[in-house]
Design a protein around this motif. Structure first.
Motif, PDB file in Angstrom:
ATOM      1  N   LEU A 164      35.454  94.612  58.738  1.00  0.00           N
ATOM      2  CA  LEU A 164      35.205  96.201  59.032  1.00  0.00           C
ATOM      3  C   LEU A 164      34.374  97.087  58.345  1.00  0.00           C
ATOM      4  CD1 LEU A 164      39.406  97.067  59.132  1.00  0.00           C
ATOM      5  CD2 LEU A 164      38.052  96.161  60.506  1.00  0.00           C
ATOM      6  N   TYR A 165      33.644  96.514  57.443  1.00  0.00           N
ATOM      7  CA  TYR A 165      32.569  97.565  56.819  1.00  0.00           C
ATOM      8  C   TYR A 165      31.481  96.833  56.801  1.00  0.00           C
ATOM      9  CZ  TYR A 165      36.861  99.692  54.092  1.00  0.00           C
ATOM     10  OH  TYR A 165      38.105 100.158  54.245  1.00  0.00           O
ATOM     11  N   LEU A 166      31.544  95.422  56.906  1.00  0.00           N
ATOM     12  CA  LEU A 166      29.824  94.474  56.898  1.00  0.00           C
ATOM     13  C   LEU A 166      30.150  94.097  58.168  1.00  0.00           C
ATOM     14  CD1 LEU A 166      30.001  94.102  53.091  1.00  0.00           C
ATOM     15  CD2 LEU A 166      28.263  95.624  54.868  1.00  0.00           C
ATOM     16  N   PRO A 167      29.350  93.468  58.666  1.00  0.00           N
ATOM     17  CA  PRO A 167      29.314  92.247  59.324  1.00  0.00           C
ATOM     18  C   PRO A 167      29.361  90.618  59.077  1.00  0.00           C
ATOM     19  CG  PRO A 167      26.792  93.949  59.827  1.00  0.00           C
ATOM     20  CD  PRO A 167      27.943  93.850  58.894  1.00  0.00           C
ATOM     21  N   MET A 168      29.983  89.742  59.683  1.00  0.00           N
ATOM     22  CA  MET A 168      30.324  89.021  59.282  1.00  0.00           C
ATOM     23  C   MET A 168      28.720  87.990  58.952  1.00  0.00           C
ATOM     24  SD  MET A 168      32.191  86.569  58.041  1.00  0.00           S
ATOM     25  CE  MET A 168      33.102  87.177  58.639  1.00  0.00           C
ATOM     26  N   PHE A 169      27.934  87.943  59.555  1.00  0.00           N
ATOM     27  CA  PHE A 169      26.381  87.506  59.139  1.00  0.00           C
ATOM     28  C   PHE A 169      25.978  87.913  57.286  1.00  0.00           C
ATOM     29  CE2 PHE A 169      24.618  91.034  60.703  1.00  0.00           C
ATOM     30  CZ  PHE A 169      23.258  91.137  60.833  1.00  0.00           C
ATOM     31  N   VAL A 170      26.608  89.223  57.159  1.00  0.00           N
ATOM     32  CA  VAL A 170      26.039  90.187  55.535  1.00  0.00           C
ATOM     33  C   VAL A 170      26.531  89.640  54.612  1.00  0.00           C
ATOM     34  CG1 VAL A 170      25.580  91.822  55.064  1.00  0.00           C
ATOM     35  CG2 VAL A 170      24.821  92.094  57.195  1.00  0.00           C
ATOM     36  N   ILE A 171      28.195  89.361  55.287  1.00  0.00           N
ATOM     37  CA  ILE A 171      28.943  88.609  53.978  1.00  0.00           C
ATOM     38  C   ILE A 171      28.735  87.474  53.829  1.00  0.00           C
ATOM     39  CG2 ILE A 171      31.170  88.446  53.771  1.00  0.00           C
ATOM     40  CD1 ILE A 171      31.877  90.474  55.293  1.00  0.00           C
ATOM     41  N   VAL A 172      28.186  86.335  54.793  1.00  0.00           N
ATOM     42  CA  VAL A 172      27.811  85.437  53.805  1.00  0.00           C
ATOM     43  C   VAL A 172      26.559  84.941  53.431  1.00  0.00           C
ATOM     44  CG1 VAL A 172      26.824  82.702  55.545  1.00  0.00           C
ATOM     45  CG2 VAL A 172      29.030  84.122  56.517  1.00  0.00           C
ATOM     46  N   MET A 173      25.381  85.874  54.079  1.00  0.00           N
ATOM     47  CA  MET A 173      24.526  85.802  53.389  1.00  0.00           C
ATOM     48  C   MET A 173      24.899  86.790  51.627  1.00  0.00           C
ATOM     49  SD  MET A 173      22.152  85.052  55.248  1.00  0.00           S
ATOM     50  CE  MET A 173      20.381  85.782  54.209  1.00  0.00           C
ATOM     51  N   ILE A 174      25.304  87.413  51.529  1.00  0.00           N
ATOM     52  CA  ILE A 174      25.684  87.925  50.004  1.00  0.00           C
ATOM     53  C   ILE A 174      26.270  86.758  49.108  1.00  0.00           C
ATOM     54  CG2 ILE A 174      27.849  89.382  48.545  1.00  0.00           C
ATOM     55  CD1 ILE A 174      27.230  91.227  50.987  1.00  0.00           C
ATOM     56  N   VAL A 175      27.473  85.938  49.836  1.00  0.00           N
ATOM     57  CA  VAL A 175      27.834  84.829  49.231  1.00  0.00           C
ATOM     58  C   VAL A 175      26.938  83.697  48.951  1.00  0.00           C
ATOM     59  CG1 VAL A 175      29.454  82.618  49.380  1.00  0.00           C
ATOM     60  CG2 VAL A 175      30.370  85.361  50.021  1.00  0.00           C
ATOM     61  N   VAL A 176      25.760  83.482  49.549  1.00  0.00           N
ATOM     62  CA  VAL A 176      25.035  82.763  49.731  1.00  0.00           C
ATOM     63  C   VAL A 176      23.772  83.110  48.392  1.00  0.00           C
ATOM     64  CG1 VAL A 176      23.174  81.446  50.452  1.00  0.00           C
ATOM     65  CG2 VAL A 176      25.131  81.612  52.193  1.00  0.00           C
ATOM     66  N   LEU A 177      23.577  83.687  48.653  1.00  0.00           N
ATOM     67  CA  LEU A 177      22.501  84.569  48.208  1.00  0.00           C
ATOM     68  C   LEU A 177      23.339  84.306  46.516  1.00  0.00           C
ATOM     69  CD1 LEU A 177      20.213  86.231  47.167  1.00  0.00           C
ATOM     70  CD2 LEU A 177      21.097  88.231  47.657  1.00  0.00           C
ATOM     71  N   ILE A 178      24.174  85.195  46.586  1.00  0.00           N
ATOM     72  CA  ILE A 178      25.272  84.796  44.631  1.00  0.00           C
ATOM     73  C   ILE A 178      25.271  83.634  44.090  1.00  0.00           C
ATOM     74  CG2 ILE A 178      27.066  85.580  44.167  1.00  0.00           C
ATOM     75  CD1 ILE A 178      28.096  87.875  45.180  1.00  0.00           C
ATOM     76  N   ILE A 179      25.798  83.054  44.915  1.00  0.00           N
ATOM     77  CA  ILE A 179      25.611  81.754  44.478  1.00  0.00           C
ATOM     78  C   ILE A 179      23.880  80.557  44.400  1.00  0.00           C
ATOM     79  CG2 ILE A 179      25.821  78.769  45.472  1.00  0.00           C
ATOM     80  CD1 ILE A 179      28.017  80.087  47.264  1.00  0.00           C
ATOM     81  N   ALA A 180      23.041  80.930  45.083  1.00  0.00           N
ATOM     82  CA  ALA A 180      21.823  80.183  44.893  1.00  0.00           C
ATOM     83  C   ALA A 180      21.161  81.440  43.687  1.00  0.00           C
ATOM     84  CB  ALA A 180      21.113  80.825  45.937  1.00  0.00           C
ATOM     85  N   VAL A 181      21.166  82.540  43.494  1.00  0.00           N
ATOM     86  CA  VAL A 181      20.983  83.037  42.067  1.00  0.00           C
ATOM     87  C   VAL A 181      21.911  82.327  40.752  1.00  0.00           C
ATOM     88  CG1 VAL A 181      21.181  84.643  40.303  1.00  0.00           C
ATOM     89  CG2 VAL A 181      20.830  85.437  43.171  1.00  0.00           C
ATOM     90  N   ILE A 182      23.079  81.791  41.157  1.00  0.00           N
ATOM     91  CA  ILE A 182      24.248  81.353  40.053  1.00  0.00           C
ATOM     92  C   ILE A 182      23.230  79.835  39.366  1.00  0.00           C
ATOM     93  CG2 ILE A 182      25.931  80.202  39.577  1.00  0.00           C
ATOM     94  CD1 ILE A 182      27.709  82.532  40.216  1.00  0.00           C
TER      95      ILE A 182
END
Length: 578
Positions: A164-182
Motif C-alpha cells: 500500500l505504501y511502496l510498489p512491489m518492484f521497489v520492495i524487491v529492489m530494497i531487499v536485493v540491495l540489502i542482501i547485496a550490501v551485506i
C-alpha cells in the motif's frame, strides 16, 4: 657516374629512413613500456597506501571508531529528522545527549577490538547503524511513530501492507540491495588484512565490561537530573529530544513492567482493605455510589424502586476517526460526519486521550480493553506482540464474563494482524470474527474492507446469544496510506486545504470518514430497533498521519481523539474528557 652517385644516395636515404623508423618504433615501445611500468608502480603505490590505511585502522581501531561514531550519529539523526541542519540544532540544544549517543554507538563499534577481523566487524556494525537510521527516516515518511525494537516483531504484518505504501518492484529492489550490501561487506571483510598484533582478550573484555557499566550508570544519572527520561508517553518527541540511539536502545532493553519493590500478597491485601475501608467511610457519610461501572441503573418510575439494567455493551473503535471540522485551514463542501456530530451534541461525549499519533491502533485498543496505561510498558512496546502472546491479562472481557456476559471481538481486517488471533483469547474474548469470516464485503481503493460489513456482524452477534453481550469491534476503512493523486471517480465532498501538496490526501481521508459516518448512522438505527437494552461506545483510535501539528487542531493535542456514548434506553451522564 652522376647517375650512380644519385642511386647510391637514394639507397642511403632509404636505409637511413628505415633506421629512423626502426629507432622511432623502438623508442615508442620503450616509452609505452615505461608508461605501463609507471602505471603499475602507481597502482602498487595506491594499493600499498590502501593497505597502510587498513593497517592503521586495525592498529588504531578505537581512535578510528570514535571519529566514526561521531559522524554516524550526525548522519542517522539527519536522516531521521529529514534535514542536514536539524542535527546541528539538536547538538547545540542537547550536547549532553548527543555525546551520550556517540558513546552508545562507540560501544557497538568498539566491540570489534575483540576480533582480528576488525574491518569485517566494523563494516557490518556500520551497515547496521546506517540501516537503523535509514529505516527510521523511511518510516517517518509514512507515520509519526519512530522505529522501535518492537517493530522487528511486526515485520510479518508490515510486509502484508507494504504494497500500500511502496510498489512491489521497489520492495524487491530494497531487499536485493540489502542482501547485496551485506554479502559485499562480508566478502571484502574476509579479503582485508587481519590485525596482526598481539591480542589482549582478557583486558579488552574487562575494559568493555567497565564501559558498559559506565554507560548504565550515566544513563541513571541523566534520568535523575532530568536530562533524559526512562519512560515517555510521546515517543515521537522523545526521539527528537533524546536521539535515535538512546531511544532505540531503550526500546530494546526496557520492555514490560518492572515489579515494584514492595509487591507481595500481603501488600495487595493491605491495599484492598484500605480501599474497602474508604468505600465504607464514604457510604457512612451518605455519599452513596451512583456511578457503579458494573451496572447501568435506570429509574423506570416503578413505585420508587430502581430497576437494574445490564445492557449489551458495543464498543466501536474507529480507525483514524475524529471530527475534521476541528482542523484549521480545512474547508469542506459539506459536513462529512453529521451522524457523529449529532450524537456528540446530544449524548455523553468528550475528548479521549490516546497513547499514539498516526499509528499504534493496537495500543489504544489495549488501553480500552484493559484500562492499563501504555506508560507502564517499554517505549514503543506493543503488548500484543510481547507479553500477551505468553499470558492472560485482566480485562473488561474477563470481568464481564464473570457477570454472565458473552464476549466477542470483531475486526474487518486480517485476523493475524498484531497477532489478534492469539491475543484476543488471552484477553478473555469467547469469539473473534475477522475478515476471513466475512462475506460479500466491499473494498476501497486502498484495498481495505469497508466498514459497512460491521453493522451486520455486530447485530448478528447480539442476536446469536440469549445472554447479554460485550462486543469489541475495530474498523479499518479509513486506514492510511492516503493516496496523493486525485481519484478519478467523483467524490461526495470537495475539500480545500491550505497545504496543496497533501490536499488530495485530505480529500481521500475526508470522503472515507463520510462513508464511515454513514455506517455509524446505520448501526445506531439497528440498535435503536433492537429489543434488548444496548449501549454503544464510539471512539477514534488516533488522529490520521496527515502532517498535523498541535496548532492545527482545536484540542491543541495530537493525542486527543473523540468519543460518544449512546444507548437505546434513558441514561443520565455528563460530558467528560477521558
Amino acid at each position: 657516374m652522376d647517375r650512380y652517385c644519385r642511386k647510391v644516395d637514394w639507397k642511403m636515404k632509404l636505409l637511413l629512413g628505415k633506421k629512423e623508423k626502426a629507432e622511432g618504433k623502438i623508442a615508442v615501445e620503450l616509452n609505452e613500456n615505461s608508461t605501463e611500468e609507471i602505471k603499475e608502480e602507481q597502482k602498487k603505490s595506491k594499493k600499498e597506501k590502501f593497505y597502510d590505511c587498513i593497517h592503521y585502522y586495525n592498529h588504531r581501531y578505537l581512535k578510528c571508531v570514535l571519529i566514526e561514531a561521531v559522524a554516524l550519529n550526525y548522519i542517522i539523526e539527519a536522516i531521521s529528522r529529514h534535514s542536514v541542519l536539524k542535527p546541528f540544532v539538536y547538538l547545540i540544544k542537547s550536547p549532553v545527549m548527543f555525546v551520550y549517543n556517540v558513546l552508545l554507538l562507540l560501544l557497538v563499534l568498539g566491540i570489534g577490538a575483540l576480533f582480528r577481523r576488525r574491518v569485517l566487524y566494523g563494516g557490518l556494525a556500520t551497515i547496521l547503524i546506517m540501516a537503523l537510521g535509514i529505516t527510521n527516516g523511511v518510516l517517518l515518511c509514512f507515520r509519526t511513530t519512530p522505529f522501535a525494537a518492537v517493530d522487528l516483531l511486526l515485520i510479518k504484518d508490515a510486509l502484508r501492507i507494504a504494497k500500500l505504501y511502496l510498489p512491489m518492484f521497489v520492495i524487491v529492489m530494497i531487499v536485493v540491495l540489502i542482501i547485496a550490501v551485506i554479502i559485499s561487506i562480508i566478502i571484502i571483510g574476509f579479503k582485508m588484512p587481519k590485525y596482526d598484533g598481539k591480542m589482549y582478550h582478557l583486558p579488552t573484555i574487562c575494559l568493555v565490561s567497565v564501559y558498559i557499566l559506565s554507560i548504565v550508570g550515566i544513563d541513571s544519572i541523566l534520568v535523575k537530573i532530568g536530562v533524559s527520561a526512562a519512560n515517555y508517553s510521546n515517543i515521537a518527541n522523545a526521539y527528537l529530544n533524546y536521539g535515535l540511539p538512546y531511544c532505540f536502545s531503550n526500546s530494546v532493553f526496557k520492555l514490560g513492567m518492572e515489579e515494584p519493590e514492595d509487591y507481595s500478597d500481603e501488600r495487595m491485601e493491605e491495599i484492598l482493605q484500605d480501599t474497602l475501608g474508604e468505600n465504607n467511610d464514604t457510604e457512612d457519610n451518605g455519599a452513596g455510589n451512583d456511578s457503579d461501572e458494573n451496572q447501568v441503573e435506570n429509574d423506570r418510575n416503578t413505585g420508587g424502586e430502581t430497576e437494574v439494567i445490564n445492557p449489551n455493551l458495543v464498543f466501536v473503535q474507529l480507525e483514524s476517526f475524529f471530527d475534521v471540522q476541528q482542523v484549521k485551514g480545512l474547508e469542506m463542501s459539506a459536513d462529512p460526519v453529521p451522524n457523529f456530530r449529532y450524537l456528540k451534541e446530544n449524548f455523553p461525549s468528550g475528548y479521549l486521550y490516546v497513547p499514539s499519533i498516526g499509528a499504534g491502533t493496537a495500543n489504544t485498543e489495549f488501553e480500552i480493553i484493559t484500562g492499563m496505561n501504555m506508560e507502564f510498558f517499554g517505549p514503543g512496546e506493543y503488548p500484543y506482540k510481547t507479553i500477551l502472546k505468553e499470558t492472560t491479562c485482566e480485562s473488561m472481557a474477563y470481568i464481564l464474563s464473570e457477570q454472565g456476559y458473552k464476549t466477542h471481538a470483531i475486526h474487518n481486517n486480517d485476523g493475524t494482524f498484531y497477532d489478534r488471533h492469539i491475543v484476543f483469547s488471552q484477553l478473555g474474548f469467547d469469539t473473534f470474527t475477522s475478515m476471513e469470516y466475512m462475506y460479500d464485503a466491499q473494498y476501497n481503493v486502498n484495498h481495505f474492507m469497508k466498514d459497512e460489513i460491521l453493522v451486520k456482524e455486530i447485530m448478528d452477534t447480539l442476536k446469536s446469544t440469549e445472554e447479554r453481550d460485550y462486543v469489541m469491534s475495530i474498523t479499518v476503512q479509513s486506514h492510511g496510506e492516503y493516496p496523493s493523486e486525485r481519484l478519478g471517480e467523483p467524490q461526495p465532498i470537495f475539500i480545500r486545504y491550505e497545504d496543496e501538496e497533501i490536499e488530495n490526501e485530505w480529500s481521500y481521508y475526508v470522503n472515507q470518514l463520510y462513508e464511515v459516518d454513514k455506517v455509524i448512522g446505520e448501526l445506531i438505527e439497528e440498535v435503536y430497533a433492537f429489543d434488548e437494552p444496548t449501549m454503544v461506545v464510539l471512539f477514534g483510535d488516533h488522529l490520521p498521519n496527515l502532517g498535523l501539528s498541535s496548532k492545527d487542531v482545536a484540542s491543541g493535542r495530537l493525542t486527543a481523539t473523540e468519543y460518544v456514548v449512546w444507548s437505546n434506553f434513558e441514561k443520565q451522564a455528563e460530558d467528560k474528557n477521558l
